[in-house]
Design a protein around this motif. Sequence first.
Motif, PDB file in Angstrom:
ATOM      1  N   MET A  57       0.858  -1.181   0.000  1.00 52.11           N
ATOM      2  CA  MET A  57       0.000   0.000   0.000  1.00 52.11           C
ATOM      3  C   MET A  57       0.895   1.233   0.000  1.00 52.11           C
ATOM      4  SD  MET A  57      -1.569  -0.057   3.859  1.00 52.11           S
ATOM      5  CE  MET A  57      -0.517  -0.294   5.296  1.00 52.11           C
ATOM      6  N   ALA A  58       0.389   2.309  -0.596  1.00 48.50           N
ATOM      7  CA  ALA A  58       1.161   3.541  -0.722  1.00 48.50           C
ATOM      8  C   ALA A  58       0.193   4.686  -0.953  1.00 48.50           C
ATOM      9  CB  ALA A  58       2.158   3.421  -1.882  1.00 48.50           C
ATOM     10  N   HIS A  59       0.750   5.907  -0.984  1.00 48.40           N
ATOM     11  CA  HIS A  59      -0.097   7.072  -1.240  1.00 48.40           C
ATOM     12  C   HIS A  59       0.399   7.809  -2.480  1.00 48.40           C
ATOM     13  CE1 HIS A  59       3.213   9.121   0.901  1.00 48.40           C
ATOM     14  NE2 HIS A  59       2.852  10.201   0.197  1.00 48.40           N
ATOM     15  N   GLN A  60      -0.449   8.670  -3.007  1.00 49.19           N
ATOM     16  CA  GLN A  60      -0.077   9.556  -4.107  1.00 49.19           C
ATOM     17  C   GLN A  60      -0.831  10.861  -3.950  1.00 49.19           C
ATOM     18  OE1 GLN A  60       2.196   9.441  -6.825  1.00 49.19           O
ATOM     19  NE2 GLN A  60       1.545  11.584  -6.814  1.00 49.19           N
ATOM     20  N   GLY A  61      -0.098  11.960  -3.711  1.00 52.27           N
ATOM     21  CA  GLY A  61      -0.711  13.266  -3.607  1.00 52.27           C
ATOM     22  C   GLY A  61      -1.622  13.412  -2.399  1.00 52.27           C
ATOM     23  N   ARG A  62      -2.420  14.467  -2.446  1.00 49.43           N
ATOM     24  CA  ARG A  62      -3.420  14.720  -1.404  1.00 49.43           C
ATOM     25  C   ARG A  62      -4.733  15.115  -2.060  1.00 49.43           C
ATOM     26  NH1 ARG A  62      -2.407  15.903   4.080  1.00 49.43           N
ATOM     27  NH2 ARG A  62      -0.253  15.534   4.706  1.00 49.43           N
ATOM     28  N   PRO A  63      -5.866  14.792  -1.409  1.00 53.68           N
ATOM     29  CA  PRO A  63      -7.165  15.183  -1.974  1.00 53.68           C
ATOM     30  C   PRO A  63      -7.196  16.675  -2.299  1.00 53.68           C
ATOM     31  CG  PRO A  63      -7.485  13.725  -0.102  1.00 53.68           C
ATOM     32  CD  PRO A  63      -6.014  14.040  -0.145  1.00 53.68           C
ATOM     33  N   GLY A  64      -7.693  16.988  -3.494  1.00 56.09           N
ATOM     34  CA  GLY A  64      -7.788  18.375  -3.910  1.00 56.09           C
ATOM     35  C   GLY A  64      -6.611  18.870  -4.721  1.00 56.09           C
ATOM     36  N   ARG A  65      -5.528  18.085  -4.780  1.00 58.80           N
ATOM     37  CA  ARG A  65      -4.358  18.496  -5.555  1.00 58.80           C
ATOM     38  C   ARG A  65      -4.308  17.765  -6.893  1.00 58.80           C
ATOM     39  NH1 ARG A  65       0.480  18.732  -0.954  1.00 58.80           N
ATOM     40  NH2 ARG A  65      -0.549  20.223   0.441  1.00 58.80           N
ATOM     41  N   ASP A  66      -3.577  18.346  -7.843  1.00 64.16           N
ATOM     42  CA  ASP A  66      -3.511  17.776  -9.190  1.00 64.16           C
ATOM     43  C   ASP A  66      -2.865  16.404  -9.218  1.00 64.16           C
ATOM     44  OD1 ASP A  66      -4.694  20.060 -10.146  1.00 64.16           O
ATOM     45  OD2 ASP A  66      -2.818  21.005 -10.806  1.00 64.16           O
ATOM     46  N   ASP A  67      -1.985  16.124  -8.256  1.00 65.40           N
ATOM     47  CA  ASP A  67      -1.281  14.843  -8.276  1.00 65.40           C
ATOM     48  C   ASP A  67      -1.990  13.760  -7.459  1.00 65.40           C
ATOM     49  OD1 ASP A  67      -0.789  15.890  -5.780  1.00 65.40           O
ATOM     50  OD2 ASP A  67       1.361  15.427  -5.767  1.00 65.40           O
ATOM     51  N   PHE A  68      -3.207  14.047  -7.014  1.00 65.73           N
ATOM     52  CA  PHE A  68      -3.984  13.047  -6.267  1.00 65.73           C
ATOM     53  C   PHE A  68      -4.668  12.130  -7.275  1.00 65.73           C
ATOM     54  CE2 PHE A  68      -7.986  11.906  -3.882  1.00 65.73           C
ATOM     55  CZ  PHE A  68      -7.370  11.096  -2.947  1.00 65.73           C
ATOM     56  N   THR A  69      -4.165  10.900  -7.374  1.00 64.42           N
ATOM     57  CA  THR A  69      -4.651  10.012  -8.421  1.00 64.42           C
ATOM     58  C   THR A  69      -4.504   8.552  -8.004  1.00 64.42           C
ATOM     59  OG1 THR A  69      -4.419   9.496 -10.792  1.00 64.42           O
ATOM     60  CG2 THR A  69      -2.397   9.897  -9.575  1.00 64.42           C
ATOM     61  N   SER A  70      -5.036   7.682  -8.838  1.00 62.10           N
ATOM     62  CA  SER A  70      -4.975   6.242  -8.595  1.00 62.10           C
ATOM     63  C   SER A  70      -3.536   5.732  -8.691  1.00 62.10           C
ATOM     64  CB  SER A  70      -5.835   5.513  -9.625  1.00 62.10           C
ATOM     65  OG  SER A  70      -5.640   4.113  -9.559  1.00 62.10           O
ATOM     66  N   LEU A  71      -3.289   4.575  -8.073  1.00 58.62           N
ATOM     67  CA  LEU A  71      -1.971   3.940  -8.137  1.00 58.62           C
ATOM     68  C   LEU A  71      -1.872   2.898  -9.251  1.00 58.62           C
ATOM     69  CD1 LEU A  71      -1.004   3.332  -4.376  1.00 58.62           C
ATOM     70  CD2 LEU A  71      -0.593   5.338  -5.809  1.00 58.62           C
ATOM     71  N   SER A  72      -2.833   2.872 -10.139  1.00 59.19           N
ATOM     72  CA  SER A  72      -2.819   1.842 -11.196  1.00 59.19           C
ATOM     73  C   SER A  72      -1.538   1.917 -12.029  1.00 59.19           C
ATOM     74  CB  SER A  72      -4.046   1.979 -12.094  1.00 59.19           C
ATOM     75  OG  SER A  72      -4.116   3.271 -12.673  1.00 59.19           O
ATOM     76  N   GLY A  73      -1.088   3.136 -12.339  1.00 57.23           N
ATOM     77  CA  GLY A  73       0.149   3.280 -13.107  1.00 57.23           C
ATOM     78  C   GLY A  73       1.384   2.945 -12.305  1.00 57.23           C
ATOM     79  N   HIS A  74       1.299   3.115 -10.994  1.00 57.59           N
ATOM     80  CA  HIS A  74       2.445   2.814 -10.136  1.00 57.59           C
ATOM     81  C   HIS A  74       2.757   1.317 -10.133  1.00 57.59           C
ATOM     82  CE1 HIS A  74       0.972   6.690  -8.819  1.00 57.59           C
ATOM     83  NE2 HIS A  74       2.015   6.890  -8.044  1.00 57.59           N
ATOM     84  N   ALA A  75       1.727   0.488 -10.251  1.00 58.63           N
ATOM     85  CA  ALA A  75       1.919  -0.968 -10.206  1.00 58.63           C
ATOM     86  C   ALA A  75       2.823  -1.440 -11.336  1.00 58.63           C
ATOM     87  CB  ALA A  75       0.566  -1.671 -10.262  1.00 58.63           C
ATOM     88  N   ALA A  76       2.616  -0.878 -12.541  1.00 58.71           N
ATOM     89  CA  ALA A  76       3.418  -1.291 -13.690  1.00 58.71           C
ATOM     90  C   ALA A  76       4.884  -0.898 -13.510  1.00 58.71           C
ATOM     91  CB  ALA A  76       2.854  -0.664 -14.968  1.00 58.71           C
ATOM     92  N   ILE A  77       5.133   0.307 -12.978  1.00 57.81           N
ATOM     93  CA  ILE A  77       6.520   0.747 -12.762  1.00 57.81           C
ATOM     94  C   ILE A  77       7.184  -0.106 -11.688  1.00 57.81           C
ATOM     95  CG2 ILE A  77       7.979   2.669 -12.043  1.00 57.81           C
ATOM     96  CD1 ILE A  77       5.797   4.568 -13.053  1.00 57.81           C
ATOM     97  N   LEU A  78       6.454  -0.369 -10.602  1.00 54.96           N
ATOM     98  CA  LEU A  78       7.009  -1.197  -9.534  1.00 54.96           C
ATOM     99  C   LEU A  78       7.345  -2.593 -10.048  1.00 54.96           C
ATOM    100  CD1 LEU A  78       7.738  -1.397  -6.519  1.00 54.96           C
ATOM    101  CD2 LEU A  78       5.370  -2.098  -6.080  1.00 54.96           C
ATOM    102  N   ALA A  79       6.469  -3.144 -10.891  1.00 61.72           N
ATOM    103  CA  ALA A  79       6.691  -4.482 -11.441  1.00 61.72           C
ATOM    104  C   ALA A  79       7.994  -4.543 -12.236  1.00 61.72           C
ATOM    105  CB  ALA A  79       5.512  -4.887 -12.327  1.00 61.72           C
ATOM    106  N   GLU A  80       8.293  -3.499 -12.992  1.00 57.68           N
ATOM    107  CA  GLU A  80       9.533  -3.469 -13.778  1.00 57.68           C
ATOM    108  C   GLU A  80      10.746  -3.566 -12.869  1.00 57.68           C
ATOM    109  OE1 GLU A  80       9.707  -0.099 -16.327  1.00 57.68           O
ATOM    110  OE2 GLU A  80       7.766  -0.487 -17.277  1.00 57.68           O
ATOM    111  N   HIS A  81      10.690  -2.874 -11.745  1.00 56.26           N
ATOM    112  CA  HIS A  81      11.832  -2.875 -10.833  1.00 56.26           C
ATOM    113  C   HIS A  81      11.919  -4.157 -10.008  1.00 56.26           C
ATOM    114  CE1 HIS A  81      13.334   1.196 -11.503  1.00 56.26           C
ATOM    115  NE2 HIS A  81      12.093   1.624 -11.535  1.00 56.26           N
ATOM    116  N   VAL A  82      10.771  -4.697  -9.641  1.00 56.90           N
ATOM    117  CA  VAL A  82      10.766  -5.929  -8.841  1.00 56.90           C
ATOM    118  C   VAL A  82      11.155  -7.133  -9.688  1.00 56.90           C
ATOM    119  CG1 VAL A  82       9.324  -7.492  -7.470  1.00 56.90           C
ATOM    120  CG2 VAL A  82       9.072  -5.022  -7.208  1.00 56.90           C
TER     121      VAL A  82
END
Length: 412
Positions: A57-82
């Motif tokens: 589990m992890a976080h991304q941004g804060r509610p109300g900010r432009d970078d507050f978004t889903s982690l769906s894209g993070h999973a693919a990047i993490l998979a490449e490194h793992v």
Amino acid sequence: MSTFATIDDLPADSRVLVRLDLNSPIEDGKPQDNRRFERHAETVRELADAGHRVVCMAHQGRPGRDDFTSLSGHAAILAEHVGRDVRFVADTYGDEALSAIDALEPGEVLLLENTRMCDDELPEESPEAKAETAFVTTLAPRFDAYVNDAYSAAHRRHASLVGFPLALPAYAGRVMETEYEANTAIATREFDGPVTMVVGGTKATDVIGVMDALADKVDRFLLGGVAGELFLRAAGHPVGHDVAGTDLFDEQWERNRELIESVLAERGDAIRLASDLAYEDDGDRAEVAVDDIDEKTEAYLDVGSETVADYEPPIRASDAVFVKGALGVFEDERFADGTVGVLEAIAETDCFSVVGGGDTSRAIELYGLDEDDFSHVSIAGGAYIRALTGESLPAVETLRAAANRSQPPERR
């Protein structure tokens, strides 16, 4: 390390809930790969290779900010490194998440949705209050253990950071372990020779507090950036205030003037200030000696070449060097000389070295320096500042407390 239990102590064949910090720059709605993915992948890979069922589990941004978004894209990047699949579920502790958790096989990895999409996550409350939230009481019974690898968020009292260690046996991941050890070294280690701190960046309030707290542990401070210019102002030079297009100096001067003046008065012999500064002139880099400045009319974007030459000898004579903040706007190659020059001198010196703060550490990669030439390159910002000033980190404290407990709750 005896401060808290680590994943070396984790029982075999565990279902583990792992808190990472994958907070990243978002461009065109997509997370950008960075050092955090690479570092956390070491912990995730080690757990998966050992046959544990790994739920991240992890976080991304804060509610109300432009970078507050889903982690769906993070999973693919993490998979490449793992180096193995990382499944993603767009849920944190609802039925969809629980089903995905229960279905995991040994060695498989799952990433849950952004923790900050849970109402229970963000409010800063006591660990005891966080442990009673639905977020924690629903997820914890599904696991054998909790692993906190999010050192860079350790200064927060959020549910995913301080609630789960009260509900589960808790361990430190590799990032948590190495960051804590390196970033507390200035307070806990004995060094045979001089200890030097390079101080820069734009958040002068933070670094001035660090200088004050570490006055008796650091032999010399080498200043640049906004903090360096504010100290020059305190020393009587006509700089350290805003000009057209900047808003970095005046407010921070008003807030920190007394502290700056007292630190300069008490430790002036240990503080090295820039002798020249760089600015933009018709698109090129230009430099001016500080003693030749009669009035500040330009924004100064880096320390000058004479300053870099002045700073290199004390660095090379140091037994330990700690870096907090860049000496200039290194993202612009014209104004990277100060930051890169200092980093190169540290890299070539046989000393204990910690480069802290995400921005400054980025210069290492940007200018082709070898991370292995430094003892530790931190990915933490706020937590690094807290560690340097000796303030407690709530997530670390809960891990310490968990180390005194033994019996895990029965898993459903």
